[in-house]
Design a protein around this motif. Structure first.
Motif, PDB file in Angstrom:
ATOM      1  N   TYR A 145       0.833  -1.205   0.000  1.00 57.09           N
ATOM      2  CA  TYR A 145       0.000   0.000   0.000  1.00 57.09           C
ATOM      3  C   TYR A 145       0.866   1.253   0.000  1.00 57.09           C
ATOM      4  CZ  TYR A 145      -2.261   3.939   2.322  1.00 57.09           C
ATOM      5  OH  TYR A 145      -2.667   5.194   2.666  1.00 57.09           O
ATOM      6  N   ALA A 146       1.881   1.267   0.852  1.00 55.88           N
ATOM      7  CA  ALA A 146       2.751   2.439   0.956  1.00 55.88           C
ATOM      8  C   ALA A 146       3.465   2.706  -0.363  1.00 55.88           C
ATOM      9  CB  ALA A 146       3.764   2.239   2.082  1.00 55.88           C
ATOM     10  N   LEU A 147       3.950   1.650  -1.006  1.00 56.25           N
ATOM     11  CA  LEU A 147       4.654   1.809  -2.276  1.00 56.25           C
ATOM     12  C   LEU A 147       3.747   2.418  -3.335  1.00 56.25           C
ATOM     13  CD1 LEU A 147       7.229   1.299  -3.952  1.00 56.25           C
ATOM     14  CD2 LEU A 147       6.328  -0.977  -4.476  1.00 56.25           C
ATOM     15  N   LEU A 297       9.776 -13.098  -4.023  1.00 54.47           N
ATOM     16  CA  LEU A 297       9.702 -11.801  -4.690  1.00 54.47           C
ATOM     17  C   LEU A 297       8.623 -11.814  -5.766  1.00 54.47           C
ATOM     18  CD1 LEU A 297      13.510 -10.960  -5.099  1.00 54.47           C
ATOM     19  CD2 LEU A 297      11.869  -9.933  -3.503  1.00 54.47           C
ATOM     20  N   SER A 298       8.444 -12.963  -6.400  1.00 53.36           N
ATOM     21  CA  SER A 298       7.394 -13.118  -7.392  1.00 53.36           C
ATOM     22  C   SER A 298       6.024 -12.892  -6.770  1.00 53.36           C
ATOM     23  CB  SER A 298       7.474 -14.522  -8.005  1.00 53.36           C
ATOM     24  OG  SER A 298       6.368 -14.789  -8.823  1.00 53.36           O
ATOM     25  N   CYS A 299       5.799 -13.489  -5.608  1.00 58.36           N
ATOM     26  CA  CYS A 299       4.522 -13.313  -4.902  1.00 58.36           C
ATOM     27  C   CYS A 299       4.310 -11.859  -4.497  1.00 58.36           C
ATOM     28  CB  CYS A 299       4.480 -14.209  -3.672  1.00 58.36           C
ATOM     29  SG  CYS A 299       4.501 -15.978  -4.031  1.00 58.36           S
ATOM     30  N   ILE A 300       5.371 -11.219  -4.015  1.00 57.57           N
ATOM     31  CA  ILE A 300       5.267  -9.817  -3.597  1.00 57.57           C
ATOM     32  C   ILE A 300       4.968  -8.926  -4.803  1.00 57.57           C
ATOM     33  CG2 ILE A 300       6.546  -7.871  -2.601  1.00 57.57           C
ATOM     34  CD1 ILE A 300       8.065  -9.895  -0.887  1.00 57.57           C
ATOM     35  N   GLY A 301       5.559  -9.269  -5.954  1.00 54.02           N
ATOM     36  CA  GLY A 301       5.268  -8.511  -7.168  1.00 54.02           C
ATOM     37  C   GLY A 301       3.816  -8.618  -7.571  1.00 54.02           C
ATOM     38  N   THR A 302       3.234  -9.799  -7.428  1.00 59.70           N
ATOM     39  CA  THR A 302       1.812  -9.975  -7.711  1.00 59.70           C
ATOM     40  C   THR A 302       0.970  -9.164  -6.736  1.00 59.70           C
ATOM     41  OG1 THR A 302       2.231 -12.211  -8.519  1.00 59.70           O
ATOM     42  CG2 THR A 302      -0.031 -11.664  -7.985  1.00 59.70           C
ATOM     43  N   LEU A 303       1.352  -9.198  -5.472  1.00 57.51           N
ATOM     44  CA  LEU A 303       0.661  -8.407  -4.457  1.00 57.51           C
ATOM     45  C   LEU A 303       0.696  -6.927  -4.817  1.00 57.51           C
ATOM     46  CD1 LEU A 303      -0.650  -7.950  -1.666  1.00 57.51           C
ATOM     47  CD2 LEU A 303       1.661  -8.022  -0.681  1.00 57.51           C
ATOM     48  N   ASN A 304       1.840  -6.456  -5.291  1.00 54.95           N
ATOM     49  CA  ASN A 304       1.966  -5.049  -5.676  1.00 54.95           C
ATOM     50  C   ASN A 304       1.013  -4.686  -6.809  1.00 54.95           C
ATOM     51  OD1 ASN A 304       3.557  -2.386  -5.854  1.00 54.95           O
ATOM     52  ND2 ASN A 304       3.782  -3.192  -7.926  1.00 54.95           N
ATOM     53  N   GLY A 305       0.909  -5.579  -7.793  1.00 50.96           N
ATOM     54  CA  GLY A 305      -0.001  -5.321  -8.898  1.00 50.96           C
ATOM     55  C   GLY A 305      -1.458  -5.289  -8.462  1.00 50.96           C
ATOM     56  N   LEU A 306      -1.826  -6.197  -7.576  1.00 49.53           N
ATOM     57  CA  LEU A 306      -3.197  -6.209  -7.061  1.00 49.53           C
ATOM     58  C   LEU A 306      -3.486  -4.963  -6.234  1.00 49.53           C
ATOM     59  CD1 LEU A 306      -3.530  -9.962  -6.027  1.00 49.53           C
ATOM     60  CD2 LEU A 306      -4.846  -8.797  -7.792  1.00 49.53           C
ATOM     61  N   MET A 307      -2.520  -4.558  -5.425  1.00 51.94           N
ATOM     62  CA  MET A 307      -2.707  -3.356  -4.614  1.00 51.94           C
ATOM     63  C   MET A 307      -2.836  -2.127  -5.489  1.00 51.94           C
ATOM     64  SD  MET A 307      -3.187  -2.063  -1.649  1.00 51.94           S
ATOM     65  CE  MET A 307      -2.729  -3.335  -0.468  1.00 51.94           C
ATOM     66  N   LEU A 308      -2.139  -2.121  -6.631  1.00 52.79           N
ATOM     67  CA  LEU A 308      -2.253  -1.012  -7.567  1.00 52.79           C
ATOM     68  C   LEU A 308      -3.697  -0.833  -8.011  1.00 52.79           C
ATOM     69  CD1 LEU A 308       0.299  -0.217 -10.354  1.00 52.79           C
ATOM     70  CD2 LEU A 308      -2.133   0.041 -10.806  1.00 52.79           C
ATOM     71  N   GLY A 309      -4.377  -1.953  -8.295  1.00 52.33           N
ATOM     72  CA  GLY A 309      -5.786  -1.884  -8.652  1.00 52.33           C
ATOM     73  C   GLY A 309      -6.664  -1.594  -7.454  1.00 52.33           C
ATOM     74  N   CYS A 310      -6.308  -2.144  -6.305  1.00 53.41           N
ATOM     75  CA  CYS A 310      -7.099  -1.990  -5.082  1.00 53.41           C
ATOM     76  C   CYS A 310      -7.193  -0.531  -4.642  1.00 53.41           C
ATOM     77  CB  CYS A 310      -6.479  -2.838  -3.975  1.00 53.41           C
ATOM     78  SG  CYS A 310      -7.529  -3.076  -2.533  1.00 53.41           S
ATOM     79  N   THR A 311      -6.102   0.205  -4.768  1.00 52.86           N
ATOM     80  CA  THR A 311      -6.081   1.595  -4.310  1.00 52.86           C
ATOM     81  C   THR A 311      -6.944   2.515  -5.166  1.00 52.86           C
ATOM     82  OG1 THR A 311      -4.070   1.966  -5.617  1.00 52.86           O
ATOM     83  CG2 THR A 311      -3.786   1.418  -3.281  1.00 52.86           C
ATOM     84  N   ARG A 312      -7.343   2.068  -6.343  1.00 47.88           N
ATOM     85  CA  ARG A 312      -8.129   2.911  -7.257  1.00 47.88           C
ATOM     86  C   ARG A 312      -9.610   2.567  -7.270  1.00 47.88           C
ATOM     87  NH1 ARG A 312      -3.040   2.662  -8.489  1.00 47.88           N
ATOM     88  NH2 ARG A 312      -1.975   4.158  -9.824  1.00 47.88           N
ATOM     89  N   GLY A 313     -10.023   1.592  -6.453  1.00 48.02           N
ATOM     90  CA  GLY A 313     -11.396   1.110  -6.473  1.00 48.02           C
ATOM     91  C   GLY A 313     -12.447   2.170  -6.199  1.00 48.02           C
TER      92      GLY A 313
END
Length: 453
Positions: A145-147, A297-313
């Motif tokens: 979220y912070a990123l 790191l792969s899992c964290i990268g996926t989390l980052n992509g999902l959070m990118l969409g989550c923050t714009r909901g």
């Protein structure tokens, strides 16, 4: 005029970032997390498992192509919600947006936070369901979220780099695992031997398809940045199709490579440690551990992509003058060009779903009969919500060719119906209890629906 500009997102992402989002959001955890689930569901039948990867991959490609047609014609602020609004109507679009904002994206985001923590605990030799795992999961959730909230451009760059990182273990396993397996006979043995002969082919394929759906899901979230994508009408369709093809090929060959280094029986028995064991069998303890770090790191990268969409909901609803307190949620921070209030809501609702996932799936059930797998059932609901969009697309888009107007939407509808039926067979009564929760949340959303058509 200045206020209006303050509430607009800048065009800051290119085609490479968009493709990386599709690949990065999809590839990451599910292929590692659900590989063992597929083997259990099929009783170790590798052929049925591969069939499940192919079926769901084909459905994803078909649906992504159909949405790519819409992406080449419409552009607003949140992909699938835009398409629902133009094709079906603003009321339906609101409910699609509300579902994605309150259930779909945050539920997946919360699961990804735990999966990232799960493999971190595997690496450290800690319990994957205890307090340490949940503490790490919360840290990953807040960190992503912070990123995204503080530096969306840095988040985009991280998405590209993490996509490259996550392809390393998958490609290595796909290539070297296949070679090793063919040389030592492990691949042939796993293809011909069954661990559990009591599993029927029909039941195995349905359960596998639903499990695989999680591994493939997330590509539609890439459409949430179309308002921030340069030349989005051209680049978003390319990203959806190219990204989907890359994902399908990588998944299938990884799964085949995996069966070349570890027997299916051992993979099923090893559970969460099976993936690390597979890499250690090829590269030794040190090399296997290092590559397993790439898996994390792969899992964290996926989390980052999902959070990118989550923050714009909530922003995607508010910019339309809809949802709760739209004037608050549509505000854009001048310094970061991010919808800060929407981002705060996104991480809060994700935390709530993380709490539910723990109470429903990782410990003694907290919610009685209302315990369901929040990593799978919301995905199937989204496939059901696609169907009216595809139907109305055939009715309204009269200037499209027969192939684009009828053939691809019909194939997409068939794929979506198959996913719904598979979920009912795989989860049984849990589907009913999930739908009750779904109806309650959607009912709450109806109080904030300001559309009249």
């Amino acid at each position: 005029m200045d206020k209006q500009l303050d509430n607009q997102l800048e065009k800051k992402y290119g085609l490479i970032t968009a493709i990386s989002m599709v690949v990065g959001i999809v590839i990451g955890s599910g292929v590692f997390f659900k590989a063992e689930a597929v083997l259990k569901a099929t009783g170790g039948n590798v052929v049925i498992g591969i069939a499940a990867w192919i079926i769901v991959g084909l459905i994803m490609i078909i649906c992504s192509y159909t949405f790519a047609i819409m992406a080449s014609r419409y552009e607003k602020v949140n992909g699938v919600v835009d398409y629902a609004e133009v094709i079906v109507g603003s009321r339906y679009a609101y409910y699609v947006g509300w579902f994605m904002t309150t259930i779909y994206i945050p539920a997946l985001t919360s699961v990804l936070a735990w999966v990232s923590a799960r493999y971190t605990c595997v690496l450290l030799g800690w319990d994957i369901t205890g307090g340490s795992a949940m503490t790490i999961a919360c840290f990953y959730l807040v960190g992503s979220y912070a990123l995204n909230a503080l530096s969306p451009v840095l988040s985009g760059k991280f998405q590209v780099s993490s996509t490259i990182i996550k392809l390393i273990p998958l490609v290595l396993m796909a290539v070297i695992g296949l070679i090793v397996g063919l040389m030592n006979g492990m691949t042939v043995s796993n293809f011909t031997n069954l661990v559990d002969t009591s599993v029927t082919k029909g039941g195995g394929i349905f359960a596998s398809v639903v499990a695989v759906a999680f591994a493939y899901e997330g590509w539609i979230i890439a459409t949430s940045i179309n308002a921030e994508l340069k030349d989005s009408k051209k680049n978003l369709p390319k990203a959806l199709v190219i990204g989907s093809l890359i994902v399908v090929l990588v998944y299938i060959f990884y799964y085949i490579g995996l069966t070349g280094v570890v027997s299916t029986e051992v993979l099923i028995e090893s559970g969460e440690t099976g993936v690390m064991l597979a890499f250690k069998n090829i590269f030794g303890n040190l090399g296997g551990t290092l590559i397993f770090v790439f898996v994390i790191l792969s899992c964290i990268g996926t989390l980052n992509g999902l959070m990118l969409g989550c923050t714009r909901g909530m922003y995607s609803l508010a910019i339309r003058g809809n949802g709760p307190i739209p004037e608050t949620f549509k505000q854009i921070d001048r310094a970061t060009n991010m919808p800060t209030n929407s981002a705060v809501f996104g991480v809060l609702i994700s935390a709530m779903w993380l709490l539910y996932f723990y109470g429903a799936n990782l410990t003694d059930p907290w919610f009685g009969r209302f315990c369901f797998d929040s990593s799978e059932l919301p995905i199937i609901t989204l496939y059901a919500l696609y169907i009216p969009i595809f139907i109305m697309m055939m009715r309204k888009e009269k200037d499209l060719s027969t192939f684009r107007r009828f053939i691809m939407p019909v194939l997409s509808i068939i794929g979506c119906l198959f996913m719904v039926v598979a979920a009912i067979f795989a989860h049984g009564k849990a589907v009913m209890y999930y739908l009750i929760i779904f109806a309650i949340i959607m009912g709450i959303g109806s109080f904030f629906n300001r559309n009249v058509k």
